[in-house]
Write an enzyme that holds these catalytic residues in place. Sequence first.
Site, mmCIF file in Angstrom:
data_model
loop_
_atom_site.group_PDB
_atom_site.id
_atom_site.type_symbol
_atom_site.label_atom_id
_atom_site.label_comp_id
_atom_site.label_asym_id
_atom_site.label_seq_id
_atom_site.Cartn_x
_atom_site.Cartn_y
_atom_site.Cartn_z
ATOM 1 C CD GLU A 173 -3.092 -1.024 2.173
ATOM 2 O OE1 GLU A 173 -2.943 -0.211 3.115
ATOM 3 O OE2 GLU A 173 -4.066 -1.782 2.073
ATOM 4 C CD GLU A 292 -4.065 -5.735 2.879
ATOM 5 O OE1 GLU A 292 -4.967 -5.044 3.414
ATOM 6 O OE2 GLU A 292 -2.848 -5.501 3.017
#
Length: 507
Positions: A173, A292
């Site tokens: 991320e 995710e």
Amino acid sequence: MTSAFGYIDPHLEISDIDRRLFGGFVEHLGRHIYDGIHEPGHPTADADGFRADVIELVKELGVSTIRYPGGNFVSGYRWEDGVGPVAERPRRLDLAWHSTETNQVGLHEFARWLDKVGSDLMLAVNLGTRGTGEAIDLLEYANADADTDWTRRRAENGRDEPFGVTMWCLGNEMDGPWQLGHRNADDYGKLASRTAKAMRMLDPGVELVVCGSSSSGMPTFGSWERTVLEHTFDDVDFISCHSYYQEMGGNAQEFLASGVDMARFIESVVSIADAVAATKKSDKRIMISFDEWNVWYLHDDGGGQNDKPKETGWPVAPRLLEDQYHALDAVVFGDLLITLLQHADRVRSASLAQLVNVIAPIMTEPGGIAWRQTTFFPFSITSRLAGERVVRVPVTTGTFTSERFGEVASVNAVATVDDQGVSVFVVNRSTTDTADLRVDLAAIAAQFGRDLTIAESHLLHDDDLYAANSLEDPERVGVRPLDGARVADGALVASLPPVSWVAVRLN
């Protein structure tokens, strides 16, 4: 009552299924590692301190490849802290989750746990506070079959043979301002490209995942993917997608459209990746690692963030993100799995985030029981029943109006096929109407040259949408056979109650 008419035709095959689609994610976060999978004082603990009851549940869940050790955690992690004599390992502050990391579990211990649950390892490297040098050091330690200082240390720490890790994530991320070492797309793309090239010089067989956007709602979504792939297209195999869903404002019907959002996210990333390929005049196809995904209630009942410890200081293994999942959550969750299967031609890996205690299908009580949350059932059943190839199931059905997506089909379905038969996965997204389902099996039965019969069926539904399993009542919600399901006149016939998820195996 609404009608839903579908058919299964082998000519509508989407792709084979990469079993990594049924992957998981374990992060050093909250009680996931400590008091979750690892509790040396627990009555079921084995010689390595791992809870045997959790091991059995993870095996039942059917996860293939497990991403480790993060997540936000990895962007501040020194992998060297997790190897060597346990008693000599340093305690560190984890800035991501405002906790203290004891490093009692590291690479060697986690690999042994994976052997016990029958899953493969997927490693993430720290490109937040560290860089290319540390990444190739870890790769050499894990995978090199040579006589070097790192491989000697690996042997001294109990592992003569390489770990043989195939899949590696280039950070986590990195588009997020919350991430340690956050960079813009241009800077991250250059770093990821340098790191990928170096890793392939050491081990040409690795498969590499570059960071995509941490959600489709990020301001830089789209432009981030394009810029990062312009730098890394020739160096990587996958780009990541992350997405979480929750019911907002008590609007269950809108929540049940979450699968539409996931589908659009996937299709947007595929379009961007293929556009970059076109500009490079390449026939290479970048695949998606949806590493995710889950239902995640980002706020607690009081409206505050639930991602920081309630304790003062820097506690060890605090209770963080311990969402309790309802029947409604499980139906949405099952629909997300259907969506991933519908895009199996490009989604070749996916990681349910996470596995134990932290937004998880499995919960534990220290010194006590472990139990299945409602989301456990769609995952374990889909993982077990999914065959070798996924087939599109067109469905003609009623719709409901979504505030975000307009008219949304009330019934969504997909099928998988193998040499022994067919598995059908269906969700009724309507909050009000029972679905009268009929799926024509003539074309697929003709391929087998014989009729299909129901071997097993599973219904996840509760009249109370917010019924949940808990420490006090761990079996409140479960699955049961789908009453009345049958094969009649060459079709699968069934009645699906509102807000329900169904799996049927036909042999």
